[in-house]
Scaffold this motif. Structure first.
Motif, mmCIF file in Angstrom:
data_model
loop_
_atom_site.group_PDB
_atom_site.id
_atom_site.type_symbol
_atom_site.label_atom_id
_atom_site.label_comp_id
_atom_site.label_asym_id
_atom_site.label_seq_id
_atom_site.Cartn_x
_atom_site.Cartn_y
_atom_site.Cartn_z
ATOM 1 N N LEU A 119 0.826 -1.215 0.000
ATOM 2 C CA LEU A 119 0.000 0.000 0.000
ATOM 3 C C LEU A 119 0.860 1.264 0.000
ATOM 4 C CD1 LEU A 119 -2.818 -1.106 2.464
ATOM 5 C CD2 LEU A 119 -3.064 -0.673 0.015
ATOM 6 N N SER A 120 2.043 1.189 0.590
ATOM 7 C CA SER A 120 2.921 2.368 0.639
ATOM 8 C C SER A 120 3.421 2.760 -0.742
ATOM 9 C CB SER A 120 4.111 2.104 1.566
ATOM 10 O OG SER A 120 5.028 1.187 0.992
ATOM 11 N N ARG A 121 3.369 1.829 -1.685
ATOM 12 C CA ARG A 121 3.846 2.099 -3.045
ATOM 13 C C ARG A 121 2.729 2.589 -3.973
ATOM 14 N NH1 ARG A 121 6.928 -3.693 -3.173
ATOM 15 N NH2 ARG A 121 8.807 -3.091 -2.030
ATOM 16 N N ILE A 122 1.503 2.667 -3.472
ATOM 17 C CA ILE A 122 0.364 3.048 -4.300
ATOM 18 C C ILE A 122 -0.129 4.438 -3.916
ATOM 19 C CG2 ILE A 122 -1.956 2.431 -5.076
ATOM 20 C CD1 ILE A 122 -1.377 -0.460 -4.244
ATOM 21 N N THR A 123 -0.271 5.287 -4.915
ATOM 22 C CA THR A 123 -0.860 6.614 -4.719
ATOM 23 C C THR A 123 -2.261 6.602 -5.316
ATOM 24 O OG1 THR A 123 1.311 7.672 -4.896
ATOM 25 C CG2 THR A 123 -0.627 9.075 -5.196
ATOM 26 N N PHE A 124 -3.249 6.964 -4.521
ATOM 27 C CA PHE A 124 -4.636 6.999 -4.957
ATOM 28 C C PHE A 124 -4.991 8.445 -5.292
ATOM 29 C CE2 PHE A 124 -4.020 3.547 -1.977
ATOM 30 C CZ PHE A 124 -4.652 2.466 -2.579
ATOM 31 N N GLN A 125 -5.457 8.698 -6.509
ATOM 32 C CA GLN A 125 -5.719 10.082 -6.897
ATOM 33 C C GLN A 125 -6.796 10.182 -7.972
ATOM 34 O OE1 GLN A 125 -1.554 10.704 -8.175
ATOM 35 N NE2 GLN A 125 -2.358 11.236 -10.199
ATOM 36 N N ASP A 126 -7.403 11.377 -8.046
ATOM 37 C CA ASP A 126 -8.443 11.623 -9.036
ATOM 38 C C ASP A 126 -8.010 12.628 -10.097
ATOM 39 O OD1 ASP A 126 -8.421 13.969 -7.630
ATOM 40 O OD2 ASP A 126 -10.527 13.890 -7.005
ATOM 41 N N ASP A 127 -6.709 12.994 -10.089
ATOM 42 C CA ASP A 127 -6.220 13.960 -11.075
ATOM 43 C C ASP A 127 -5.037 13.364 -11.841
ATOM 44 O OD1 ASP A 127 -4.045 14.057 -9.358
ATOM 45 O OD2 ASP A 127 -4.623 15.963 -8.452
ATOM 46 N N TYR A 128 -4.356 14.204 -12.618
ATOM 47 C CA TYR A 128 -3.288 13.725 -13.497
ATOM 48 C C TYR A 128 -1.892 14.065 -12.977
ATOM 49 C CZ TYR A 128 -7.100 12.842 -16.705
ATOM 50 O OH TYR A 128 -8.263 12.377 -17.263
ATOM 51 N N SER A 129 -1.805 14.443 -11.724
ATOM 52 C CA SER A 129 -0.500 14.798 -11.172
ATOM 53 C C SER A 129 0.441 13.600 -11.182
ATOM 54 C CB SER A 129 -0.652 15.333 -9.741
ATOM 55 O OG SER A 129 -1.272 14.381 -8.908
ATOM 56 N N ASN A 130 1.649 13.843 -11.678
ATOM 57 C CA ASN A 130 2.756 12.871 -11.728
ATOM 58 C C ASN A 130 2.548 11.726 -12.719
ATOM 59 O OD1 ASN A 130 4.226 14.248 -9.666
ATOM 60 N ND2 ASN A 130 2.893 13.307 -8.137
#
Length: 283
Positions: free
Chosen positions: A69-80
């Motif tokens: 889980l530490s390696r996963i970024t959860f997001q709703d935009d296009y950053s990175n």
């Protein structure tokens, strides 16, 4: 390729399971979805997939869930997302939704980004026509449940380059997956066969010849399949099965892909299988 960034578009069951597999094998993962509700559920789905995989494969727990889980970024935009070497698209089988997302991704991704499209029925050549460089587009049809299925159906579009094929096969190998590389027509191999199987099983139940349990038991006990066709349909989601049958029917105009009315009726009633806790079976 470990320590590279993989962007996964779509945080449904398949997207979450793919994120689990990639992060477990050392990749940094961006998991993007436009739905706040889907992103909120995503860590729970990943935990469920992880625990289920550990039950069937004791070695799976060698990498701890917290590390994954530490390696996963959860997001709703296009950053990175511009950092991603590979973009894996897991949007539902809706051409308009997929192509709208491709347009936005093309604006932020690097020119050499590989696009691995996880579709079950839509032609990869057709989807690739909506991306800037079709030579860097390929289909990867991961099987459910992703952590336990080694085989991946890899689909070369008309313009897919040898380099793209080799890089994606290498990426899958790094996750313990075995690629079978095939050509491109709607439904490919697995779904042209499996959806006929599930559809005909539904017709048998509709015709009153046998119950869903009887159909599945005949296939499991008589042909040594691990799951019956209607259990499989419930696992995939009856809404997804119906949509895929519609894509196949519209692609080939062949009546053998005509969706069983019982399947459509169940979908209309909200009985989608495991995801709604009721389909041919209750969960």
């Amino acid at each position: 390729m470990q320590n590279q960034t993989i962007a996964i578009i779509g945080a449904g069951v398949m997207g979450c399971a793919t994120a689990l597999e990639a992060s477990r094998h050392g990749y940094d993962v961006i998991l993007k979805d436009i739905s706040a509700a889907a992103l909120e559920k995503a860590p729970k789905i990943i935990k469920q997939e992880y625990r289920s995989a550990c039950l069937f494969n004791k070695e799976y727990s060698a990498v701890k869930l917290d590390t994954i889980l530490s390696r996963i970024t959860f997001q709703d935009d296009y950053s990175n997302i511009e950092d991603a070497e590979i973009v894996i698209e897991n949007i539902s089988e809706n051409l308009h939704e997929k192509t709208s997302e491709y347009k936005r991704l093309a604006e932020v991704c690097k020119k050499n980004t590989l696009f691995a499209l996880n579709t079950s029925c839509i032609s990869i050549t057709k989807l690739a026509s909506f991306l800037p460089d079709p030579t860097k587009v390929i289909g990867i049809h991961l099987m459910n449940p992703v952590p336990l299925k080694e085989m991946v159906e890899v689909v070369r579009g008309y313009h897919t380059s040898d380099q793209t094929k080799e890089e994606v096969v290498s990426f899958l190998k790094s996750m313990g997956k075995s690629a079978i590389v095939i050509g491109d027509l709607p439904g490919f191999v697995s779904n042209r066969l499996s959806h006929l199987f599930m559809n005909e099983a539904a017709f048998i139940v509709q015709d009153g010849i046998a119950t869903a349990e009887q159909v599945d038991n005949i296939i499991k006990q008589g042909f040594n399949h691990k799951m019956g066709p209607l259990e499989t349909a419930d696992l995939i989601g009856l809404d997804t099965v119906v949509h895929s049958l519609d894509v196949l029917y519209n692609s080939y105009h062949d009546p053998k892909y005509r969706c069983c009315p019982l399947l459509q009726k169940m979908v209309d009633a909200g009985q989608w299988g495991r995801k709604s806790r009721k389909g041919f079976y209750e969960y």
